[in-house]
Design a protein around this motif. Sequence first.
Motif, mmCIF file in Angstrom:
data_model
loop_
_atom_site.group_PDB
_atom_site.id
_atom_site.type_symbol
_atom_site.label_atom_id
_atom_site.label_comp_id
_atom_site.label_asym_id
_atom_site.label_seq_id
_atom_site.Cartn_x
_atom_site.Cartn_y
_atom_site.Cartn_z
ATOM 1 N N PRO A 99 0.806 -1.226 0.000
ATOM 2 C CA PRO A 99 0.000 0.000 0.000
ATOM 3 C C PRO A 99 0.834 1.269 0.000
ATOM 4 O O PRO A 99 0.381 2.321 -0.450
ATOM 5 C CB PRO A 99 -0.812 -0.122 1.297
ATOM 6 C CG PRO A 99 0.005 -1.023 2.178
ATOM 7 C CD PRO A 99 0.673 -1.986 1.254
ATOM 8 N N GLU A 100 2.063 1.184 0.514
ATOM 9 C CA GLU A 100 2.907 2.371 0.605
ATOM 10 C C GLU A 100 4.368 1.971 0.421
ATOM 11 O O GLU A 100 4.803 0.953 0.950
ATOM 12 C CB GLU A 100 2.731 3.049 1.973
ATOM 13 C CG GLU A 100 3.507 4.347 2.128
ATOM 14 C CD GLU A 100 3.279 4.981 3.491
ATOM 15 O OE1 GLU A 100 3.885 6.045 3.730
ATOM 16 O OE2 GLU A 100 2.529 4.409 4.299
ATOM 17 N N VAL A 101 5.101 2.775 -0.344
ATOM 18 C CA VAL A 101 6.511 2.504 -0.612
ATOM 19 C C VAL A 101 7.320 3.753 -0.298
ATOM 20 O O VAL A 101 7.037 4.829 -0.837
ATOM 21 C CB VAL A 101 6.745 2.087 -2.085
ATOM 22 C CG1 VAL A 101 8.223 1.794 -2.307
ATOM 23 C CG2 VAL A 101 5.898 0.884 -2.446
ATOM 24 N N ASP A 102 8.294 3.602 0.582
ATOM 25 C CA ASP A 102 9.191 4.702 0.925
ATOM 26 C C ASP A 102 10.386 4.628 -0.031
ATOM 27 O O ASP A 102 11.379 3.951 0.240
ATOM 28 C CB ASP A 102 9.645 4.575 2.374
ATOM 29 C CG ASP A 102 10.502 5.757 2.821
ATOM 30 O OD1 ASP A 102 10.824 6.603 1.964
ATOM 31 O OD2 ASP A 102 10.857 5.826 4.012
ATOM 32 N N PHE A 103 10.282 5.346 -1.145
ATOM 33 C CA PHE A 103 11.323 5.241 -2.170
ATOM 34 C C PHE A 103 12.631 5.907 -1.745
ATOM 35 O O PHE A 103 13.695 5.561 -2.264
ATOM 36 C CB PHE A 103 10.828 5.851 -3.484
ATOM 37 C CG PHE A 103 9.902 4.943 -4.237
ATOM 38 C CD1 PHE A 103 10.376 3.804 -4.881
ATOM 39 C CD2 PHE A 103 8.546 5.212 -4.292
ATOM 40 C CE1 PHE A 103 9.527 2.959 -5.571
ATOM 41 C CE2 PHE A 103 7.686 4.370 -4.984
ATOM 42 C CZ PHE A 103 8.182 3.237 -5.625
ATOM 43 N N SER A 104 12.584 6.846 -0.804
ATOM 44 C CA SER A 104 13.823 7.458 -0.331
ATOM 45 C C SER A 104 14.657 6.435 0.436
ATOM 46 O O SER A 104 15.878 6.338 0.228
ATOM 47 C CB SER A 104 13.525 8.667 0.552
ATOM 48 O OG SER A 104 12.758 8.295 1.690
ATOM 49 N N THR A 105 14.018 5.665 1.319
ATOM 50 C CA THR A 105 14.730 4.587 2.016
ATOM 51 C C THR A 105 15.185 3.532 1.029
ATOM 52 O O THR A 105 16.300 3.005 1.125
ATOM 53 C CB THR A 105 13.828 3.956 3.091
ATOM 54 O OG1 THR A 105 13.461 4.942 4.045
ATOM 55 C CG2 THR A 105 14.533 2.807 3.797
ATOM 56 N N VAL B 7 19.706 0.812 -1.724
ATOM 57 C CA VAL B 7 20.344 0.428 -2.988
ATOM 58 C C VAL B 7 21.732 1.063 -3.093
ATOM 59 O O VAL B 7 22.714 0.403 -3.476
ATOM 60 C CB VAL B 7 19.472 0.837 -4.189
ATOM 61 C CG1 VAL B 7 20.216 0.589 -5.504
ATOM 62 C CG2 VAL B 7 18.164 0.064 -4.177
ATOM 63 N N GLY B 8 21.838 2.347 -2.751
ATOM 64 C CA GLY B 8 23.130 3.028 -2.838
ATOM 65 C C GLY B 8 24.182 2.409 -1.931
ATOM 66 O O GLY B 8 25.329 2.202 -2.343
ATOM 67 N N LEU B 9 23.810 2.078 -0.700
ATOM 68 C CA LEU B 9 24.761 1.464 0.225
ATOM 69 C C LEU B 9 25.142 0.060 -0.236
ATOM 70 O O LEU B 9 26.299 -0.361 -0.097
ATOM 71 C CB LEU B 9 24.154 1.413 1.633
ATOM 72 C CG LEU B 9 23.978 2.765 2.327
ATOM 73 C CD1 LEU B 9 23.220 2.602 3.634
ATOM 74 C CD2 LEU B 9 25.338 3.421 2.584
ATOM 75 N N THR B 10 24.176 -0.674 -0.780
ATOM 76 C CA THR B 10 24.475 -2.017 -1.287
ATOM 77 C C THR B 10 25.443 -1.951 -2.459
ATOM 78 O O THR B 10 26.362 -2.766 -2.566
ATOM 79 C CB THR B 10 23.177 -2.725 -1.716
ATOM 80 O OG1 THR B 10 22.247 -2.750 -0.624
ATOM 81 C CG2 THR B 10 23.456 -4.159 -2.155
ATOM 82 N N LEU B 11 25.270 -0.968 -3.327
ATOM 83 C CA LEU B 11 26.186 -0.809 -4.456
ATOM 84 C C LEU B 11 27.590 -0.433 -3.976
ATOM 85 O O LEU B 11 28.588 -0.919 -4.518
ATOM 86 C CB LEU B 11 25.663 0.262 -5.417
ATOM 87 C CG LEU B 11 24.428 -0.122 -6.235
ATOM 88 C CD1 LEU B 11 23.964 1.067 -7.090
ATOM 89 C CD2 LEU B 11 24.715 -1.318 -7.136
#
Length: 277
Positions: free
Chosen positions: A127-133, A138-142
């Motif tokens: 119902p809700e996605v926090d795209f900033s988190t 993703v950035g830290l994983t990369l």
Amino acid sequence: MSFRAVVSKDFKDVRRAKLLWFVGGIYTLFAVLFFYTGSTGEDPAVLRQLWNMSGLAVLFIPLVALVAAYLSIAGERESGSIKFLLSIPNQRRDVVLGKYVSRASLVTGAILLAFGVAAVLSTAWYPEVDFSTFARVVGLTLLFALAYVSIAVGISALTASRSRAMGGAIGYFFVFNVLWIQGSAFSVVGALRFVFEDTLGLALSQNTESFVQSLSPATAFLQSLQLAFPDGYRDIPPADPSTPFYLEAEFMLVILAAWIVLPLLVGFWQFERADLG
């Protein structure tokens, strides 16, 4: 043009590696399973699945990176094709950096595929996605992945055969992803306690032990997740002004950046001086 030629050639060669795409495909499959099973619960939350993906990354990202890059230079040295690559001509610096860029690009693509699939499924199932988190994870994983690609290329540049490169990659994974991150007696911290406390009678502070553990790229990645998730989420502690700067989440980025730079420099230093016969 020499550097670009190495990147182009190596990218074409390694993109056909079935083992790389197999391991990356498993990571994508786990992403689908995590986000699907999480959406069927009573309280579907994207943050929980991103947390699970981050925990799984500690295992899978090193495997993807090491599989992709541990033979990048050692394999060509053993086969003798490195002589042809250097006769084009290419400088040895171009070979090391070109190998890193091509392998890092493929690993980055595999990770973005997994998280891209997860993002699409999140918008459809939650119902809700926090795209900033989402973007911060993703950035830290990369960043974690780029560090491990550098480690793999560095090991490959240090060795002259496939067997030695494989042994170095397995040894590094075992030491820094298993022994280093534990606090038991059979760990690096346990060995330090034995040397300083049991042998020399010098007490190790908790901050010292935590800093030693954070020198592992896996631990640095996990601690850097404080920058992605809200304070207090799961095991993430709230910000503490008394925390030394070298244990803060921002400093974990410095450690990961060091793991990107230093292995390449050491590998290049040894490769530059190696007799290729």
